[in-house]
Design an enzyme around this catalytic site. Sequence first.
Site, mmCIF file in Angstrom:
data_model
loop_
_atom_site.group_PDB
_atom_site.id
_atom_site.type_symbol
_atom_site.label_atom_id
_atom_site.label_comp_id
_atom_site.label_asym_id
_atom_site.label_seq_id
_atom_site.Cartn_x
_atom_site.Cartn_y
_atom_site.Cartn_z
ATOM 1 N N ASP A 200 0.870 -1.179 0.000
ATOM 2 C CA ASP A 200 0.000 0.000 0.000
ATOM 3 C C ASP A 200 0.906 1.227 0.000
ATOM 4 O O ASP A 200 2.135 1.074 0.006
ATOM 5 C CB ASP A 200 -0.940 -0.010 1.222
ATOM 6 N N HIS A 263 -3.491 2.892 -4.609
ATOM 7 C CA HIS A 263 -2.815 2.521 -3.348
ATOM 8 C C HIS A 263 -1.469 1.862 -3.653
ATOM 9 O O HIS A 263 -1.110 0.850 -3.062
ATOM 10 C CB HIS A 263 -3.688 1.555 -2.533
ATOM 11 N N GLU A 330 -10.420 2.150 -4.255
ATOM 12 C CA GLU A 330 -10.037 3.563 -4.144
ATOM 13 C C GLU A 330 -8.927 3.947 -5.121
ATOM 14 O O GLU A 330 -7.885 4.449 -4.711
ATOM 15 C CB GLU A 330 -9.599 3.858 -2.693
HETATM 16 C C1 ACM Z 1 -10.842 -0.509 1.836
HETATM 17 O O1 ACM Z 1 -11.216 -0.384 3.016
HETATM 18 N N1 ACM Z 1 -10.371 0.530 1.165
HETATM 19 C C2 ACM Z 1 -10.908 -1.796 1.171
#
Ligand code: ACM
Length: 521
Positions: A200, A263, A330
């Site tokens: 991430d 991410h 996201e």
């Molecule tokens: C998440 O909580 N962005 C999967």
Amino acid sequence: MKTRHLLLLVLFIVSFQLLTAQPNINLIPKPLSLERTKGVFKITSSTMISVSKNLNNKAKQLKNFLEPALGFELPVTNKLTQRNCIELKLEPSTKESGKEGYQLDIKPDKVVLTANDEKGIFWGIQTIRQLLPSQILRGAVVKDISWELPCMLISDKPRFKWRGLMLDCSRTFISKEQIKRYLEVMSYFKMNVLHLHLTDDQGWRLEILKYPELTGICSKFHESFKEPSEFQGYYSQDDMREIIEFAGQRNIEIIPELEMPGHSSEIFAAFPTLSCKGDTSKIHPFFKGPSVHNEILCAGNEANFRFIENILDEVVTLFPSPYVHIGGDEAPKKHWKECPKCQNRIKEEGLKDENELQSWFVKRIEKYLNTKGKKLIGWDEITEGGLSSSATVMYWRGWVKDVPEKVAGLGNNLIMTPTSSCYFDYNYETTSTEKVYSFNPVAVAFGAEKSEKILGVQANFWSHIDRTSSAIDKQLFPRLIALSETAWSSNDNKDWNEFKIRLKTIKKSLDIIGIYYFNEQ
Ligand code: ACM
Ligand code: ZN
């Protein structure tokens, strides 16, 4: 009714309740069926474990679980023994209980644990451990205790086949030793999936031999943030093999997650050309920068796919699990909108917009994984812009109500992890243990008892707020224990008030194992 009859009736009811009431049966998760019978089986220094040769390894596990506290040996025999033994038996006739189900028949002279598969035998062994006094979990001899198993007949199998926990190892590195502690506790409560969020924006945590920069550079917070060394780091491939093996011995599968296309800004600390704009990144602790970065892997650059495929080649060899999780949540589309290469890809592939570009990206990665014999899982954003026919969707955005129906309607599988009940980074005021316990994944997904297409449930722990070992323990426990019952036990068998009583006793086991837990008022 005459007084004598009334007295007899009361006596009958009381003795029936004494026999069937289960104040001392503290099993979590609750088995599918349990019938108390009279008496106890006593484990003594003359008790044997009787198994056929193909179960010798399970017998050894049972010994290793019990002997330290017993202080005497439980010899294993491959001869059929009639008395004072715990017999482990594989029996294909118990097919309806699947690979994970088991039967446990405890009589005063003999305990017989039967299953179709070693997996069921292992879960039955956990039931035996839970039925014994909690001191059995001690690592040293416990004296002056009678090791008794109350007589009963249990027939058990799980409600869901996916009973998971996700640990975010990126925002905070979680050590191999700590992961093993959680694997121990998970298996005690019959949970069977540990999903590791390995990459991430806060750091890349898995050694990739072809790209040493990923761990050499991308696993470290920028020095200007002076982050403690224990919050950063990575798992070598040897570390990961050790974790996978440790988990496998406990019926737990490790699912790796590598985030893409969003991410992923930590990658640009070493490989800026893989982003749309040539961005470099200073890897920052979660609260010292944006929580979602606009920087994203470029979908128009072929070099990116070679990079991802080279990484996946190592991942699919390292992890035996049939699934690879590719994140997909996201992913802001701002840079894709502004990037000539991405816009060119949209044109060339005849795509409508950037959502379809993400879908194209995910499908391309899925095809690659499929050629390696693996299946793809993604967060529920992978449904936007078109879902492939085979991807499994991890549903987290509970507020996007139509996702489960849409996914199931297309014939794809779902794993239920809605924020409202399954996000264990949330505090207990927001997500109490009772709320976790009361969660019925099928009702939340479909508003009815329609369970096909739901593989199971999972708790997600994001490590941006609580970062030390004891703080993480308290976020996980006791909520993970409540989720274990949601995941394993039939919905009709659940009762919060009665669970609370069992939980109180089970907390003594956590004290012995050395796991912290949150005490709710
Ligand atoms: C998440 O909580 N962005 C999967
Ligand atoms: Zn681009």
